[in-house]
Design a protein around this motif. Structure first.
Motif, PDB file in Angstrom:
ATOM      1  N   CYS A  65      64.468 113.280  79.066  1.00 37.38           N
ATOM      2  CA  CYS A  65      63.590 112.599  78.091  1.00 37.38           C
ATOM      3  C   CYS A  65      64.094 112.748  76.657  1.00 37.38           C
ATOM      4  O   CYS A  65      63.514 112.164  75.734  1.00 37.38           O
ATOM      5  N   LEU A  66      65.148 113.532  76.467  1.00 34.54           N
ATOM      6  CA  LEU A  66      65.536 113.939  75.112  1.00 34.54           C
ATOM      7  C   LEU A  66      65.901 112.766  74.215  1.00 34.54           C
ATOM      8  O   LEU A  66      65.535 112.734  73.025  1.00 34.54           O
ATOM      9  N   ASP A  67      66.603 111.770  74.764  1.00 35.35           N
ATOM     10  CA  ASP A  67      67.070 110.685  73.888  1.00 35.35           C
ATOM     11  C   ASP A  67      65.958 109.752  73.437  1.00 35.35           C
ATOM     12  O   ASP A  67      66.188 108.875  72.601  1.00 35.35           O
ATOM     13  N   ARG A  68      64.734 109.905  73.952  1.00 37.10           N
ATOM     14  CA  ARG A  68      63.604 109.152  73.407  1.00 37.10           C
ATOM     15  C   ARG A  68      63.150 109.750  72.073  1.00 37.10           C
ATOM     16  O   ARG A  68      62.527 109.056  71.267  1.00 37.10           O
ATOM     17  N   TRP A  69      63.466 111.020  71.876  1.00 35.94           N
ATOM     18  CA  TRP A  69      62.960 111.740  70.705  1.00 35.94           C
ATOM     19  C   TRP A  69      64.050 112.054  69.683  1.00 35.94           C
ATOM     20  O   TRP A  69      63.753 112.196  68.499  1.00 35.94           O
ATOM     21  N   ALA A  70      65.287 112.170  70.144  1.00 34.94           N
ATOM     22  CA  ALA A  70      66.373 112.574  69.241  1.00 34.94           C
ATOM     23  C   ALA A  70      67.526 111.587  69.316  1.00 34.94           C
ATOM     24  O   ALA A  70      67.763 110.952  70.351  1.00 34.94           O
ATOM     25  N   ARG A  71      68.263 111.465  68.207  1.00 34.05           N
ATOM     26  CA  ARG A  71      69.434 110.591  68.140  1.00 34.05           C
ATOM     27  C   ARG A  71      70.642 111.398  67.699  1.00 34.05           C
ATOM     28  O   ARG A  71      70.520 112.515  67.181  1.00 34.05           O
ATOM     29  N   ASP A  72      71.815 110.828  67.895  1.00 35.81           N
ATOM     30  CA  ASP A  72      73.071 111.505  67.510  1.00 35.81           C
ATOM     31  C   ASP A  72      73.087 112.932  68.056  1.00 35.81           C
ATOM     32  O   ASP A  72      73.417 113.887  67.341  1.00 35.81           O
ATOM     33  N   ILE A  73      72.752 113.059  69.316  1.00 34.22           N
ATOM     34  CA  ILE A  73      72.635 114.380  69.930  1.00 34.22           C
ATOM     35  C   ILE A  73      74.030 114.966  70.162  1.00 34.22           C
ATOM     36  O   ILE A  73      74.839 114.378  70.887  1.00 34.22           O
ATOM     37  N   TRP A  78      73.344 119.448  74.468  1.00 33.04           N
ATOM     38  CA  TRP A  78      73.300 119.290  75.920  1.00 33.04           C
ATOM     39  C   TRP A  78      73.722 120.566  76.629  1.00 33.04           C
ATOM     40  O   TRP A  78      73.151 120.929  77.678  1.00 33.04           O
ATOM     41  N   ARG A  95      65.563 112.923  64.422  1.00 31.12           N
ATOM     42  CA  ARG A  95      64.553 112.200  65.178  1.00 31.12           C
ATOM     43  C   ARG A  95      64.926 110.724  65.333  1.00 31.12           C
ATOM     44  O   ARG A  95      65.652 110.158  64.501  1.00 31.12           O
ATOM     45  N   THR A  96      64.416 110.113  66.393  1.00 31.56           N
ATOM     46  CA  THR A  96      64.532 108.663  66.532  1.00 31.56           C
ATOM     47  C   THR A  96      63.446 107.998  65.686  1.00 31.56           C
ATOM     48  O   THR A  96      62.455 108.641  65.325  1.00 31.56           O
TER      49      THR A  96
END
Length: 347
Positions: A65-73, A78, A95-96
């Motif tokens: 679910c992480l990429d719904r909340w964060a960008r440029d991870i 990971w 944040r996204t």
């Protein structure tokens, strides 16, 4: 004991309706709301008396679910997620656009984690399976379920004492196994190394370094120029209503004796054995082991805070790296102890 499916279904319905639910995590009990619903998030702030610029941590059902909340991870995020989630590690990331600023305290970063308690995970997974809340984001904002700045709750009874009817449902998952809040690591600096440790916790810098190959920077005094604001970063926090003082082991008996001679009621939290002659008004003794001490710390402070003592005296703990997270909590608790509740929500 498996989670009660009826209770979980009720919690999901309440959360989707924008209500508050208290849930257990492995660290402390959290006051949860749909993190994508600004109205529900504001209910958290109102119930706790929390300052609106103090960000919340978003709890997820899994790293997927992480990429719904964060960008440029960054890849380091990971790697840390794979090593420590579910568990007591919070990652601060960019944040996204979908993340409400009510959650982030107006910042462009968001703190996220996957909790390690089976009941919390069951609720988060059921919430995701039901489509989550607004926008299908499926994240729950869940700061500690207590009045802001006061002692964090580590069982359901503490939540009832703190918040009463301000929360619609309390899911009882027993006593929290970690007992202090998660480690927070900042990975929002465009991949810059080393990452920054913003709050110490059960996951240590040594464990983090073993995964990513570099030690995180030590916590620094918070400022808008150097690091994101995060939960538990104010100088006064985790505080009992009773004044509290940290005392070296060598002076513990002396301080207790002075207080008794002046007829001041003294409640003591210690890890050394006290002679009978130095018996205080109230006493809680914890193990000389950082993890077992942390697990029992907040319950012990809460117990001593209810003894009508004039002062809580806490024996200083060893000044070694494995005690850093406990030392952080005790220092902030002593700073805020005895202060009016409304003064604890000011920087």
């Amino acid at each position: 004991m498996p989670p009660d499916e009826n209770e979980i279904a009720r919690a999901v319905a309440l959360l989707q309706a924008g209500e508050l639910v208290a849930l257990p995590t492995e660290t402390v009990y959290g006051l949860a709301a749909d993190a994508a619903n600004p109205v529900a998030v504001r209910r958290i702030f109102a119930a706790k008396g929390r300052p609106v610029d103090h960000p919340l941590i978003v709890h997820l059902a899994g790293a997927g679910c992480l990429d719904r909340w964060a960008r440029d991870i960054p890849s380091l995020a990971w790697e840390l997620a794979e090593a420590f989630w579910p568990g007591p590690l919070t990652l601060v990331l960019k944040r996204t656009p979908a993340v409400p600023t009510a959650v982030t305290g107006g910042q462009e970063t968001v703190g996220v984690r996957v909790p390690g308690h089976p009941l919390a995970l069951a609720l988060l997974r059921a919430y995701a399976a039901a489509g989550g809340g607004l926008g299908g984001m499926c994240g729950l904002a869940a700061p500690s379920a207590n009045r802001f700045g006061r002692i964090s709750p580590t069982d359901a009874a503490h939540v009832r004492e703190e918040l009463g009817d301000k929360v619609r449902l309390i899911l009882d998952g027993g006593r929290c196994q970690v007992g202090i809040e998660s480690t927070i690591v900042d990975l929002s600096r465009d991949g810059a190394l080393p990452p920054r440790l913003l709050r110490p916790g059960r996951i240590t810098p040594e464990q983090i370094a073993a995964v990513i190959g570099v030690w995180p920077e030590a916590p620094q005094p918070p400022s808008a120029e150097t690091a994101p604001r995060v939960s538990g970063s104010l100088e006064a926090h985790y505080a009992p209503a009773t004044p509290m003082r940290l005392v070296p082991s060598a002076r513990l008996a002396e301080v207790i004796g002075i207080l008794r001679a002046t007829e001041r009621r003294c409640a003591v939290l210690c890890h050394s054995e006290l002679a009978d002659a130095t018996a205080p008004h109230a006493l809680v003794s914890l193990p000389v082991d950082p993890q077992r001490y942390a697990r029992a710390l907040y319950a012990a402070l809460r117990e001593l805070d209810q003894t009508a003592a004039d002062l809580i005296v806490v024996e200083e703990i060893p000044a070694t790296p494995e005690w850093a997270a406990v030392a952080d909590r005790l220092r902030r608790a002593a700073c805020g102890a005895g202060l009016p509740a409304d003064s604890l929500n000011r920087p």
